[in-house]
Design an enzyme around this catalytic site. Structure first.
Site: not given
Lengths: 215, 215
Positions: B22-23
């Site tokens: 993810s981020n």
């Protein structure tokens, strides 16, 4: 006075400046464990990865991002504590190489080589002093008791708390606590606050009181 | 009445039942864009990945987890909307294989083969109807204007908003808006709320008013 180190939340291992590997650990269980320990009159140090939740204001809070940072903070604080509750879900893999720039999409597959990070609970548990104790958490998706016990042995824990993937980012939890002889010594189901009190009661009974009563 | 679709937040691409890529996109910019669009009297649909923040209650909110789910929701809603603001940071890589069980640590390196996910903004932008418009976001760590313009072209956008990695999970932002001729048509620095108003003002001026005034 018992001083307890609690790890909590996920960690992040960056692939490039934007992308990372992580998990959905919310830090709720760690926060509830801190609350339950404070209720019993203990001092609490929380080492937490990036989470949105609040920790009890009476706990000392150290914020970290990566597993390496979590381990470093724990190495600093564990010698000052009597026990460790490893409730965090640290990323246990990290990219071998971290790109300096955002990796550009090329239309091709990307081979990401991951290596294991150093295990926080094992590192602390297996180097602890005789007066110290270590409680690990195991999140297993299959063959839970067996794997939890092998984790307990490998990580030199006194107790291990088993929970399932459904606990992640949930306000409830269902746990079993396994001793180093492989016995299920306690179970609890309910809100994370109530489950945390059961975990602390078990720790109090099996790890804190006996050691305190030793001259 | 203009109806605007806004994508917001990160997405998650699971490696196994626990770990994902993810981020740190917080959804703040998407939320501020929704607020700014509502202030101008537009209808707003927000398709958001997992975030902790709240969106304006007057916006219709669709929550998703993966990039595939974000694209699917957008495919449903974009035909009902006049324009898209792609402020999300969808994961653009996903593991080729997703493990059913938590991957066990073996002490060995783990080779994770990633492939690109379908690009949400490109898929919608390059299949849009003549009356529709598309505004993309570009987060670049180097050669930002050039890369943003190539993104605009590849994703069939009318405008692209450039911001930097320092915008992630921050309450402030600093942006440039690039048109399809490669001109910097607006800049803004400040809180995400104020920057969002500038983005909406530029969209209003260049994409909504001209199209509305066409018979």
């Amino acid at each position: 006075m018992t001083r307890i180190l609690i790890t909590s939340g996920p960690t992040r291992q960056f692939i490039d400046p934007v992308r990372y590997i992580s998990n959905a650990s919310s830090g709720q269980m760690g926060s509830c464990l801190a609350g339950a320990a404070l209720e019993l009159g203990h001092q609490v140090v929380v080492v937490s990865g990036p989470v949105q939740i609040d920790y009890p204001s009476d706990a000392e809070l150290i914020r970290v991002v990566s597993t390496e940072e979590m381990l470093e903070a724990c190495r600093d604080y564990y010698p000052l504590c009597d026990g460790l509750i490893g409730a965090a879900a640290p990323c246990d893999y990290r990219p071998v190489e971290v790109a300096n720039h955002k990796i550009r999409k090329t239309g091709q597959a990307l081979d990401l080589k991951l290596i294991e990070t150093e295990d926080v609970v094992a590192t602390l548990g297996c180097s602890k002093q005789p007066h110290q104790w270590t409680v690990g958490f195991a999140l297993e998706t299959e063959d839970a008791r067996f794997r939890a016990l092998t984790k307990l042995i490998r990580k030199c824990c006194d107790l291990v708390v088993i929970n399932g993937v459904e606990a992640i980012d949930s306000s409830e939890n269902s746990i079993e606590i396994i001793s180093d002889s492989g016995q299920v010594v306690a179970t609890a189901t309910g809100t994370k606050a109530s489950v945390a009190r059961q975990v602390l009661a078990t720790i109090e009974q099996r790890l804190i009181v006996p050691k305190s009563s030793t001259p």
